[in-house]
Design an enzyme around this catalytic site. Sequence first.
Site, PDB file in Angstrom:
ATOM      1  N   HIS A   1       0.790  -1.234   0.000  1.00 14.97           N
ATOM      2  CA  HIS A   1       0.000   0.000   0.000  1.00 14.97           C
ATOM      3  C   HIS A   1       0.825   1.289   0.000  1.00 14.97           C
ATOM      4  O   HIS A   1       0.504   2.246   0.705  1.00 14.97           O
ATOM      5  CB  HIS A   1      -0.960   0.000   1.188  1.00 14.97           C
ATOM      6  CG  HIS A   1      -2.053  -1.030   1.090  1.00 14.97           C
ATOM      7  ND1 HIS A   1      -2.502  -1.536  -0.100  1.00 14.97           N
ATOM      8  CD2 HIS A   1      -2.781  -1.661   2.057  1.00 14.97           C
ATOM      9  CE1 HIS A   1      -3.464  -2.421   0.126  1.00 14.97           C
ATOM     10  NE2 HIS A   1      -3.647  -2.524   1.426  1.00 14.97           N
TER      11      HIS A   1
ATOM     12  N   GLU B   1     -11.580  -3.926  -2.962  1.00 13.43           N
ATOM     13  CA  GLU B   1     -10.640  -2.926  -3.475  1.00 13.43           C
ATOM     14  C   GLU B   1     -10.449  -3.147  -4.968  1.00 13.43           C
ATOM     15  O   GLU B   1      -9.751  -4.077  -5.372  1.00 13.43           O
ATOM     16  CB  GLU B   1      -9.296  -3.065  -2.752  1.00 13.43           C
ATOM     17  CG  GLU B   1      -9.388  -2.941  -1.246  1.00 13.43           C
ATOM     18  CD  GLU B   1      -8.204  -3.619  -0.543  1.00 13.43           C
ATOM     19  OE1 GLU B   1      -7.055  -3.259  -0.827  1.00 13.43           O
ATOM     20  OE2 GLU B   1      -8.433  -4.518   0.283  1.00 13.43           O
TER      21      GLU B   1
ATOM     22  N   HIS C   1      -9.741   2.052   0.065  1.00 16.47           N
ATOM     23  CA  HIS C   1      -9.667   0.954   1.033  1.00 16.47           C
ATOM     24  C   HIS C   1     -10.788   1.053   2.074  1.00 16.47           C
ATOM     25  O   HIS C   1     -10.547   0.865   3.275  1.00 16.47           O
ATOM     26  CB  HIS C   1      -8.289   0.952   1.690  1.00 16.47           C
ATOM     27  CG  HIS C   1      -7.820  -0.383   2.157  1.00 16.47           C
ATOM     28  ND1 HIS C   1      -8.485  -1.112   3.118  1.00 16.47           N
ATOM     29  CD2 HIS C   1      -6.759  -1.136   1.782  1.00 16.47           C
ATOM     30  CE1 HIS C   1      -7.831  -2.244   3.321  1.00 16.47           C
ATOM     31  NE2 HIS C   1      -6.795  -2.289   2.519  1.00 16.47           N
TER      32      HIS C   1
HETATM   33  C1  GLA Z   1      -5.229  -5.153   2.127  1.00 19.68           C
HETATM   34  C2  GLA Z   1      -4.391  -6.349   2.154  1.00 19.68           C
HETATM   35  C3  GLA Z   1      -4.577  -7.077   3.438  1.00 19.68           C
HETATM   36  C4  GLA Z   1      -4.298  -6.169   4.587  1.00 19.68           C
HETATM   37  C5  GLA Z   1      -5.159  -4.950   4.493  1.00 19.68           C
HETATM   38  C6  GLA Z   1      -4.815  -3.961   5.571  1.00 19.68           C
HETATM   39  O1  GLA Z   1      -6.510  -5.432   1.868  1.00 19.68           O
HETATM   40  O2  GLA Z   1      -4.613  -7.215   1.069  1.00 19.68           O
HETATM   41  O3  GLA Z   1      -3.715  -8.177   3.505  1.00 19.68           O
HETATM   42  O4  GLA Z   1      -2.937  -5.792   4.574  1.00 19.68           O
HETATM   43  O5  GLA Z   1      -4.995  -4.337   3.263  1.00 19.68           O
HETATM   44  O6  GLA Z   1      -4.696  -4.549   6.819  1.00 19.68           O
END
Ligand code: GLA
Length: 379
Positions: free
Chosen positions: A140, A344, A213
């Site tokens: 991210h 997402e 997100h």
């Molecule tokens: C995303 C990732 C997850 C986790 C979340 C935040 O969705 O795929 O594995 O890291 O973000 O916790």
Amino acid sequence: MKKATAFSLAIALTGAAFITSCNNNQTTTEKMETKAGITKAAWGNTDGKDVFLYTLTNAKGVQVKISNYGATVTSWVSPDKNNKPSSIVLGFDSLSGYLAKPPYFGAVVGRYGNRIAKGKFKIDNTQYTLATNNGSNALHGGLKGFDKQVWDASTQNDSTASLLLSYTSKDGEEGYPGNLKVTVRYTLTNDDELKIEYNATTDKPTVLNLTNHSYFNLTGDVSNSILDETLMIDADNYTPVDTTLIPTGEIKPVKGTPFDFTKAKKIGLEIGAVSGGYDHNFVLNKKDSSLQKIAALKDSISGRTLEVFTTQPGVQFYTGNFLDGTLSTPGAKKINQHAALCLETQHFPDSPNQPKFPTTLLLPGEQFHSVTVYKLSVN
Ligand code: GLA
């Protein structure tokens, strides 16, 4: 209700709304007549920059709150089938909740949303190295990704409320090449759609994967697990992952596996057979980059349905596996595992290292553009 430092920028239509205001650490929610449009309230300061909370209200009185900190959706309040208002997304009512680094609640993640294996990728023959902030991988956008930046904001008020957020990510920021100019426009329509439009340009070849997100719980109450909600994802294939959640490179059929959501099914039905819970990229059936419906989430308690439309080729379905009760809602309810889920919309994880996946390369002179729409309804 105490008046927040807010001003109404313009007025289009009227409707009944449920206003949450936060002042002196007190939050009050009440029903009141309000006007469709957008308001702006001071929400603190970080990195020497002012942070604001914008409230987008539509003609039906549905309200979405968005901060320019992380381009974050902090709440989406709508009535359920009994006309009782509640927020369908996880969020906090003060900036301090976000400065404590929650797991990306409602934020725009980037420059590269999702994972890049070992934090390394090459463009042409140049190797780039990112911080590894998720075990051995980059996640991210790094230590201070787009979710932790203060964005510039401007508002627009026609028949629909719209907020334009802009951020310039400098060449070398978090290890990524190129000065990248990003804009995200949020629009709340009178059909209860939250439309998110992303645009970006770069002055050097770079990689880009932008998504929102938001964590959804359609019941509006985190004491109800999302495992009882029903999901359809229009994907015949998914990308299997290794133990660090990096795609193996295969594209595998969902048929006959717990990943088959082609027909709507209860999320909890087969989750027990998925180690750690769902945290996977689904390869959408759509064949081009037009805006198409790719998923629908339904909840019988509230009567709410959330449909997802996107121009993107993939969606990461994440069942809040790492939520563990350490965070609480503004109403002091513990946010436990599976209290919310994410859909997402995105390019596939680790695409910069996976030549067979759709490219995430952005070149100078190109205009990156993508659109995702979350449409809420109740019956
Ligand atoms: C995303 C990732 C997850 C986790 C979340 C935040 O969705 O795929 O594995 O890291 O973000 O916790």
